[in-house]
Design a protein around this motif. Structure first.
Motif, PDB file in Angstrom:
ATOM      1  N   SER A  40       0.833  -1.139   0.077  1.00  0.00           N
ATOM      2  CA  SER A  40      -0.134  -0.024  -0.122  1.00  0.00           C
ATOM      3  C   SER A  40       0.795   1.301   0.019  1.00  0.00           C
ATOM      4  N   PRO A  41       0.470   2.250  -0.550  1.00  0.00           N
ATOM      5  CA  PRO A  41       1.378   3.510  -0.663  1.00  0.00           C
ATOM      6  C   PRO A  41       1.628   3.971   0.702  1.00  0.00           C
ATOM      7  N   MET A  42       2.600   4.337   1.058  1.00  0.00           N
ATOM      8  CA  MET A  42       3.173   4.876   2.449  1.00  0.00           C
ATOM      9  C   MET A  42       4.243   5.919   2.295  1.00  0.00           C
ATOM     10  N   ARG A  43       3.945   7.224   2.584  1.00  0.00           N
ATOM     11  CA  ARG A  43       4.943   8.143   2.413  1.00  0.00           C
ATOM     12  C   ARG A  43       5.989   7.701   3.346  1.00  0.00           C
ATOM     13  N   VAL A  77       2.550   8.301  -2.018  1.00  0.00           N
ATOM     14  CA  VAL A  77       2.076   9.513  -2.889  1.00  0.00           C
ATOM     15  C   VAL A  77       3.038  10.460  -3.424  1.00  0.00           C
ATOM     16  N   GLN A 181      -4.824   9.848  -6.326  1.00  0.00           N
ATOM     17  CA  GLN A 181      -5.178   9.887  -5.118  1.00  0.00           C
ATOM     18  C   GLN A 181      -6.517  10.750  -5.077  1.00  0.00           C
ATOM     19  N   GLU A 184      -8.039  10.184   1.201  1.00  0.00           N
ATOM     20  CA  GLU A 184      -7.180  10.442   2.261  1.00  0.00           C
ATOM     21  C   GLU A 184      -7.339  12.139   2.561  1.00  0.00           C
ATOM     22  N   ARG A 232      -7.793   5.783  -5.736  1.00  0.00           N
ATOM     23  CA  ARG A 232      -8.177   5.504  -4.411  1.00  0.00           C
ATOM     24  C   ARG A 232      -9.211   6.387  -3.684  1.00  0.00           C
ATOM     25  N   MET A 305      -4.810  -3.138   8.689  1.00  0.00           N
ATOM     26  CA  MET A 305      -4.668  -4.001   9.617  1.00  0.00           C
ATOM     27  C   MET A 305      -4.758  -5.500   9.246  1.00  0.00           C
ATOM     28  N   ALA A 327       0.541  -2.357   4.669  1.00  0.00           N
ATOM     29  CA  ALA A 327       1.427  -0.980   4.579  1.00  0.00           C
ATOM     30  C   ALA A 327       2.433  -1.248   5.731  1.00  0.00           C
ATOM     31  N   HIS A 328       1.767  -1.013   7.000  1.00  0.00           N
ATOM     32  CA  HIS A 328       3.093  -1.135   8.091  1.00  0.00           C
ATOM     33  C   HIS A 328       3.222  -2.479   8.659  1.00  0.00           C
TER      34      HIS A 328
HETATM   35  C1  LIG Z   1       3.458   5.941   7.556  1.00  0.00           C
HETATM   36  C2  LIG Z   1       2.396   6.032   6.700  1.00  0.00           C
HETATM   37  C3  LIG Z   1       2.358   6.633   5.359  1.00  0.00           C
HETATM   38  C4  LIG Z   1       1.195   6.620   4.486  1.00  0.00           C
HETATM   39  N1  LIG Z   1       1.113   7.479   3.421  1.00  0.00           N
HETATM   40  C5  LIG Z   1       0.185   7.225   2.559  1.00  0.00           C
HETATM   41  C6  LIG Z   1      -0.175   7.756   1.320  1.00  0.00           C
HETATM   42  O1  LIG Z   1       0.906   8.717   1.198  1.00  0.00           O
HETATM   43  N2  LIG Z   1      -0.986   7.727   0.667  1.00  0.00           N
HETATM   44  C7  LIG Z   1      -2.287   7.008   0.946  1.00  0.00           C
HETATM   45  O2  LIG Z   1      -3.149   7.159   0.333  1.00  0.00           O
HETATM   46  N3  LIG Z   1      -2.075   6.285   2.059  1.00  0.00           N
HETATM   47  C8  LIG Z   1      -0.980   6.098   2.943  1.00  0.00           C
HETATM   48  N4  LIG Z   1      -1.016   5.501   4.079  1.00  0.00           N
HETATM   49  C9  LIG Z   1      -1.978   4.499   4.244  1.00  0.00           C
HETATM   50  C10 LIG Z   1      -1.569   3.132   3.979  1.00  0.00           C
HETATM   51  O3  LIG Z   1      -1.631   3.062   2.661  1.00  0.00           O
HETATM   52  C11 LIG Z   1      -2.674   2.290   4.441  1.00  0.00           C
HETATM   53  O4  LIG Z   1      -3.911   2.269   3.661  1.00  0.00           O
HETATM   54  C12 LIG Z   1      -2.930   2.192   5.844  1.00  0.00           C
HETATM   55  O5  LIG Z   1      -1.723   2.442   6.592  1.00  0.00           O
HETATM   56  C13 LIG Z   1      -3.640   1.037   6.410  1.00  0.00           C
HETATM   57  O6  LIG Z   1      -2.872  -0.260   6.011  1.00  0.00           O
HETATM   58  P1  LIG Z   1      -2.020  -1.030   7.078  1.00  0.00           P
HETATM   59  O7  LIG Z   1      -2.957  -1.275   8.177  1.00  0.00           O
HETATM   60  O8  LIG Z   1      -1.702  -2.145   6.573  1.00  0.00           O
HETATM   61  O9  LIG Z   1      -0.717  -0.020   7.545  1.00  0.00           O
HETATM   62  C14 LIG Z   1      -0.068   5.879   5.127  1.00  0.00           C
HETATM   63  C15 LIG Z   1       0.206   5.019   6.054  1.00  0.00           C
HETATM   64  C16 LIG Z   1       1.324   5.196   6.878  1.00  0.00           C
HETATM   65  C17 LIG Z   1       1.167   4.362   8.331  1.00  0.00           C
END
Ligand SMILES: Cc1cc2nc3c(=O)[nH]c(=O)nc-3n(C[C@H](O)[C@H](O)[C@H](O)COP(=O)(O)O)c2cc1C
Length: 352
Positions: A40-43, A77, A181, A184, A232, A305, A327-328
């Motif tokens: 999943s996209p994560m900054r 993103v 995007q 969010e 998204r 999660m 993601a995390h």
């Molecule tokens: C540190 C961090 C940065 C994130 N950055 C983005 C982002 O840039 N764009 C986005 O759409 N979602 C972002 N997310 C959301 C994740 O893509 C994901 O939807 C969310 O963390 C839930 O998934 P998870 O429970 O597997 O972490 C971010 C989440 C985290 C924790």
């Protein structure tokens, strides 16, 4: 020649086990994937020079994720304009130098055997470090954020063109998928909102008007790009019902996205306001994905999660989503895909 009588008893047990949907190769939204797990996209906030350009930290971060064997890796993103970044540490794709490094990263990730997507966005009123903050209407996110300027018609066209230009750069860099995007609490999500968007022109008011900003971007992209295009969306803002779109309205938007040529919707929640759910539990966003799947004939991706691979398998088998976004989990467990394989008792290497 031996005649082998086949029955459940004399076949090795594993032969009878169903293929894991999570771990089997599949085609989703025109992408051939080795499994149904996507990063999943994560900054990462790793752009120390504030130039929006990828650096070795990104190569190390994404390279490690590719080695973790996700079928699809969606790059965080990436802003379509300098003032579209949430912070100056975000990636950008508004110039050719940024695109040059993106091509290197995409080639590198392809060499590691993963498909690569990129999330393109504009943070709108959530652009914390922007010199000029813009949004559909002059309503700030909270007291710590600047009051945005309401976009005039010319600026709307300029930002739509920036999405299109960034998409062209991403395609030239060789990505397998472009995701816009629309959730969010970013700019497009702000346009969707009946509260944050108080415009009285053709980009505000009715749901169709609030969808128009994105619709025009998609139509422009579809005139030159026929490959995988995703959007998204955030389907709940955890505020009063009258302060947000209803699920039925998101389903309508989902059907408009399909009509306009989008291939997959990635479902998430929150981000438009400084609010979240009272508590989160494993798979808490799955009901939103299922609601979208019920109404829209498009593949649906879901995050939230999803640490338990048996739960992921159940979500896929019961048709509540088509792709699992992680993601995390990878921040703490690099072996998650391998462990899922063990957990789901998939024995054949080809299945990954
Ligand atoms: C540190 C961090 C940065 C994130 N950055 C983005 C982002 O840039 N764009 C986005 O759409 N979602 C972002 N997310 C959301 C994740 O893509 C994901 O939807 C969310 O963390 C839930 O998934 P998870 O429970 O597997 O972490 C971010 C989440 C985290 C924790």
């Amino acid at each position: 020649m031996l005649s082998l009588k086949i029955n459940q008893k004399n076949l090795p047990k594993k032969e009878w086990q169903p293929m894991s949907m999570l771990l089997s190769p599949t085609v989703i939204a025109d992408l051939k994937l080795k499994n149904r797990i996507a990063l999943s996209p994560m900054r990462t906030y790793n752009v120390q020079k504030h130039d929006g350009i990828l650096n070795p930290l990104h190569f190390a971060h994404y390279g490690a994720r590719a080695v973790e064997q996700v079928g699809l890796l969606i790059i965080e993103v990436t802003a379509v304009t300098p003032d579209g970044r949430t912070t100056d540490d975000d990636l950008g794709l508004w110039n050719d130098e940024q695109a040059k490094e993106l091509k290197k990263l995409v080639d590198f990730l392809h060499s590691l055997g993963t498909k690569v997507g990129i999330l393109l966005g504009h943070a709108g009123r959530k652009a914390k470090d922007a010199t000029k903050v813009v949004a559909p209407s002059a309503i700030s996110y909270n007291d710590e954020y600047s009051q945005p300027e309401s976009l005039d018609h010319a600026k709307i066209k300029e930002l739509q063109a920036a999405f299109v230009a960034a998409t062209k750069r991403a395609i030239a860099a060789g990505v397998d998928m472009v995701e816009i995007q629309g959730g969010e609490g970013f700019l497009i999500d702000e346009f969707f909102s009946p509260v944050v968007n108080t415009r009285e022109d053709e980009y505000g008011g009715s749901l169709a008007n609030r969808y128009r900003f994105l619709q025009e971007i998609i139509t422009a992209i579809r005139s030159f790009y026929q490959n995988s295009l995703w959007v998204r969306l955030s389907l709940d803002e955890y505020v009063k019902a009258e302060e947000q779109n209803k699920i039925s309205e998101w389903q309508t938007i989902g059907n408009w996205l399909k009509r306009d040529g989008v291939d997959c919707i990635s479902v998430t929640t929150g981000g438009l306001f400084d609010k979240g759910p009272d508590y989160k539990y494993e798979g808490w966003q799955v009901p939103y994905a299922a609601a979208m799947k019920e109404a829209v004939e498009l593949p649906i991706a879901v995050a939230g999660m999803l640490f338990d691979s048996k739960l992921c398998e159940y979500i896929l088998e019961t048709n509540q989503a088509d792709l699992i976004l992680e993601a995390h989990v990878f921040d703490t467990n690099a072996r998650w895909v391998v462990e899922s394989k063990e957990e789901l008792e998939v024995t054949s290497e080809e299945r990954l």
